[in-house]
Design a protein around this motif. Sequence first.
Motif, PDB file in Angstrom:
ATOM      1  N   LEU A  15      39.236  -6.816  30.937  1.00 48.34           N
ATOM      2  CA  LEU A  15      39.016  -8.218  31.289  1.00 48.34           C
ATOM      3  C   LEU A  15      37.567  -8.505  31.696  1.00 48.34           C
ATOM      4  N   THR A  67      36.249 -11.130  29.377  1.00 49.82           N
ATOM      5  CA  THR A  67      37.309 -11.646  28.502  1.00 49.82           C
ATOM      6  C   THR A  67      38.415 -12.272  29.343  1.00 49.82           C
ATOM      7  N   GLU A 120      42.839 -14.363  26.158  1.00 50.72           N
ATOM      8  CA  GLU A 120      42.101 -14.013  24.946  1.00 50.72           C
ATOM      9  C   GLU A 120      42.282 -12.552  24.537  1.00 50.72           C
ATOM     10  N   VAL A 121      42.938 -11.759  25.378  1.00 52.47           N
ATOM     11  CA  VAL A 121      43.261 -10.387  24.984  1.00 52.47           C
ATOM     12  C   VAL A 121      44.161 -10.478  23.751  1.00 52.47           C
TER      13      VAL A 121
END
Length: 246
Positions: A61, A64, A68-69
Amino acid sequence: MAEGRPLDDVLAGASVDRDVFLLRPDYRAMLVAVDGLTPGRGDEASDTLLRAAEAAARVALDGTAVEEVPHVAAWREAYRAFGAKPQRTRNSLEALLRRAGDGLPRLNPLTDIYNAVSVLHQVPVGGEDLARYTGYPRLVRATGAEPFDTAAAGAPVVEHPDAGEVVWCDDAGVTCRRWNWRQARRTQLREDTTSALFIIDALDPMTTEALQAATDDLVTHLSLLGPEVRVARRLLAADAIASGGH
């Protein structure tokens, strides 16, 4: 489901309804049945695994957003496809990733292990007590009449899924709502659990090879929970439809 039932029989009776595969043809479920587990509380090994998962989440993360992972985003799309709002009902992987920064929960060895594997491999994982099952696990589109044993404001309550919702169930009712959102109280893992079923849920872009790797990792840790642990696994995928399987 009676203690001592052959693990291969448990898995042979498991199924994914065709309507689920029509919704997401890329869906694959790896089922892992385990018995011979020695009951116990969380220990240094499970805590170490959870801390490794927390560190992996921080890396994943870094720069990110959780949504959006890639695998989280895929599950958000799957939720929308059957009418769920992913902002309100988060898939189990997203829920864990969002908690990892403040520390993942410490519950019992079985739950701690599968939560850690979920975060480490970025895949939703669920766990159920096989001794509390009635019949075989099935993934279906709900009619809305199925009972779901849960709690509200700390008190037991029976709810029902929405019609068309994707749910795991057995002959007695829903065991997990919205694919991998919330598990029932009836079949939840406990400190005295000796036989369990784990379900690992994959969508594209997760490959089947990555799903197998997550399964291998889970089995490695489960095998340390007793001198006579036995494990069986089965992959359920859409290509089984063409060959006449579940």
